[in-house]
Design a protein around this motif. Structure first.
Motif, PDB file in Angstrom:
ATOM      1  N   ASN A  13       6.494  -1.594  18.321  1.00  0.00           N
ATOM      2  CA  ASN A  13       5.194  -0.980  17.570  1.00  0.00           C
ATOM      3  C   ASN A  13       5.433  -0.084  16.457  1.00  0.00           C
ATOM      4  O   ASN A  13       4.924   0.919  16.189  1.00  0.00           O
ATOM      5  N   LYS A  14       6.581  -0.302  15.948  1.00  0.00           N
ATOM      6  CA  LYS A  14       7.063   0.431  14.735  1.00  0.00           C
ATOM      7  C   LYS A  14       7.463  -0.456  13.379  1.00  0.00           C
ATOM      8  O   LYS A  14       8.463  -1.281  13.687  1.00  0.00           O
ATOM      9  N   ILE A  15       6.763  -0.001  12.422  1.00  0.00           N
ATOM     10  CA  ILE A  15       7.391  -0.954  11.111  1.00  0.00           C
ATOM     11  C   ILE A  15       7.707   0.154  10.009  1.00  0.00           C
ATOM     12  O   ILE A  15       7.330   1.335  10.034  1.00  0.00           O
ATOM     13  N   SER A  16       8.621  -0.324   9.112  1.00  0.00           N
ATOM     14  CA  SER A  16       8.857   0.676   7.711  1.00  0.00           C
ATOM     15  C   SER A  16       8.286  -0.445   6.765  1.00  0.00           C
ATOM     16  O   SER A  16       8.324  -1.636   6.794  1.00  0.00           O
ATOM     17  N   LYS A  17       7.758   0.316   5.628  1.00  0.00           N
ATOM     18  CA  LYS A  17       7.440  -0.690   4.585  1.00  0.00           C
ATOM     19  C   LYS A  17       7.754   0.197   3.257  1.00  0.00           C
ATOM     20  O   LYS A  17       7.685   1.321   3.154  1.00  0.00           O
ATOM     21  N   LYS A  18       7.955  -0.864   2.240  1.00  0.00           N
ATOM     22  CA  LYS A  18       8.742  -0.269   1.191  1.00  0.00           C
ATOM     23  C   LYS A  18       7.996  -1.132  -0.111  1.00  0.00           C
ATOM     24  O   LYS A  18       7.722  -2.383   0.164  1.00  0.00           O
ATOM     25  N   GLU A  19       7.674  -0.653  -1.185  1.00  0.00           N
ATOM     26  CA  GLU A  19       6.942  -1.271  -2.341  1.00  0.00           C
ATOM     27  C   GLU A  19       8.048  -1.514  -3.477  1.00  0.00           C
ATOM     28  O   GLU A  19       8.791  -0.516  -3.851  1.00  0.00           O
ATOM     29  N   TYR A  20       7.948  -2.575  -4.202  1.00  0.00           N
ATOM     30  CA  TYR A  20       8.475  -2.629  -5.089  1.00  0.00           C
ATOM     31  C   TYR A  20       7.823  -3.363  -6.639  1.00  0.00           C
ATOM     32  O   TYR A  20       6.661  -2.892  -6.660  1.00  0.00           O
ATOM     33  N   ASP A  21       8.260  -4.065  -7.262  1.00  0.00           N
ATOM     34  CA  ASP A  21       7.753  -4.278  -8.661  1.00  0.00           C
ATOM     35  C   ASP A  21       6.248  -5.039  -8.420  1.00  0.00           C
ATOM     36  O   ASP A  21       5.727  -5.304  -7.592  1.00  0.00           O
ATOM     37  N   LEU A  22       5.461  -4.879  -9.502  1.00  0.00           N
ATOM     38  CA  LEU A  22       4.286  -5.687  -9.784  1.00  0.00           C
ATOM     39  C   LEU A  22       4.463  -7.063 -10.253  1.00  0.00           C
ATOM     40  O   LEU A  22       5.436  -7.473 -11.009  1.00  0.00           O
ATOM     41  N   PHE A  23       3.665  -8.024  -9.426  1.00  0.00           N
ATOM     42  CA  PHE A  23       3.732  -9.395  -9.897  1.00  0.00           C
ATOM     43  C   PHE A  23       2.370  -9.893  -9.794  1.00  0.00           C
ATOM     44  O   PHE A  23       1.299  -9.356  -9.575  1.00  0.00           O
ATOM     45  N   SER A  24       2.345 -11.250 -10.379  1.00  0.00           N
ATOM     46  CA  SER A  24       1.057 -11.799 -10.497  1.00  0.00           C
ATOM     47  C   SER A  24       1.117 -13.286  -9.564  1.00  0.00           C
ATOM     48  O   SER A  24       1.697 -14.145 -10.266  1.00  0.00           O
ATOM     49  N   PHE A  25       0.416 -13.286  -8.592  1.00  0.00           N
ATOM     50  CA  PHE A  25       0.349 -14.500  -7.669  1.00  0.00           C
ATOM     51  C   PHE A  25      -1.109 -15.252  -7.631  1.00  0.00           C
ATOM     52  O   PHE A  25      -2.011 -14.325  -7.885  1.00  0.00           O
ATOM     53  N   VAL A  26      -1.071 -16.324  -7.200  1.00  0.00           N
ATOM     54  CA  VAL A  26      -2.363 -17.029  -7.024  1.00  0.00           C
ATOM     55  C   VAL A  26      -2.972 -16.239  -5.739  1.00  0.00           C
ATOM     56  O   VAL A  26      -2.172 -15.920  -4.944  1.00  0.00           O
ATOM     57  N   PRO A  27      -4.266 -16.190  -5.530  1.00  0.00           N
ATOM     58  CA  PRO A  27      -4.667 -15.431  -4.235  1.00  0.00           C
ATOM     59  C   PRO A  27      -4.391 -16.274  -2.874  1.00  0.00           C
ATOM     60  O   PRO A  27      -4.263 -17.388  -2.910  1.00  0.00           O
TER      61      PRO A  27
END
Ligand code: SAM
Length: 221
Positions: free
Chosen positions: A198-212
């Protein structure tokens, strides 16, 4: 889409080495990932007449309004995924199958799901002819694939509005999920690690552009 004949020669190998150099110059450091890019003939995914496009570091249309991802983006996601040989990986968004081939080159067992029937049919027939064997499924991957869970790794290759809860549930403890999250124009690459049940870590990186990402936990149908 897809070459009529699968032939890898001196010229295409040279073009691919140049592509790997470009990706390395953009910051990809994992030598195993670079080697995998060097091993998969990306021109197999292109019509013969479009050969020059195959080794440019660009996304390219593959029909049905979808794209084969930019090689740098594939390398970036794969590096974050920290693939170990023997890992069971769920890929959401099979598309052309190129990303699946990269994961197979890294020694993973790949289960890949595609929303669009026509792409699913094409790719599941062609990849084995290239020598790449994965489990191909058709359906809404935003809900994961409970019957094949749990997974060591999950990679989502379409842009999601949120991190879908079922994907975290279907990760093993110690597992990693890589998913682009944002609006339908731009998304931040997000790496989620499941530390405990019940425990996660979350890290954010660069911006990208994907199809939805479509489906229940994506942007709908
Ligand atoms: N991984 C692909 C490749 O290597 O060519 C690129 C994928 S393309 C950028 C995104 C793919 O995700 C499209 O083929 C699209 O149809 C698929 N997709 C979108 N929503 C999906 C969903 N809910 N489940 C499965 N596939 C989905």
């Amino acid at each position: 889409m897809f070459a009529a004949v699968f032939e890898d020669n001196y010229r295409t190998k040279g073009l691919r080495r140049n592509l790997v150099k470009q990706i390395e110059n953009k910051g990809i450091r994992d030598t195993r990932v670079l080697e995998a890019i060097n091993n998969v003939p990306r021109h197999y995914f292109f019509d013969q007449a479009l050969l020059e496009h195959a080794y440019q570091d660009k996304a390219f249309p593959i029909g049905e309004g979808q794209t084969i991802s930019q090689p740098y983006t594939v390398a970036f996601q794969t590096e974050l995924l920290e693939v170990e040989p023997g890992n069971k990986i769920l890929e959401i968004g099979t598309g052309s199958g190129y990303q699946a081939c990269i994961l197979l080159e890294l020694g993973a067992k790949v289960i890949t799901i595609e929303y669009q029937k026509k792409l699913y049919e094409q790719t599941r027939k062609v990849l084995p002819k290239m020598g790449y064997n994965a489990t191909f499924l058709q359906g809404d991957g935003s809900q994961g694939v409970p019957r094949h869970a749990p997974f060591d790794r999950i990679i989502v290759t379409a842009g999601a509005p949120i991190v879908p809860k079922p994907l975290i549930e279907q990760l093993k403890v110690g597992g990693i999920l890589v998913i682009p999250v944002g609006d339908n124009q731009r998304q931040k690459m997000v790496k989620v690690k499941k530390i405990e049940e019940n425990k996660i870590s979350k890290k954010e990186y660069d911006l990208f552009s994907f199809v939805p990402l479509k489906g229940k936990h994506g942007w709908g149908n």
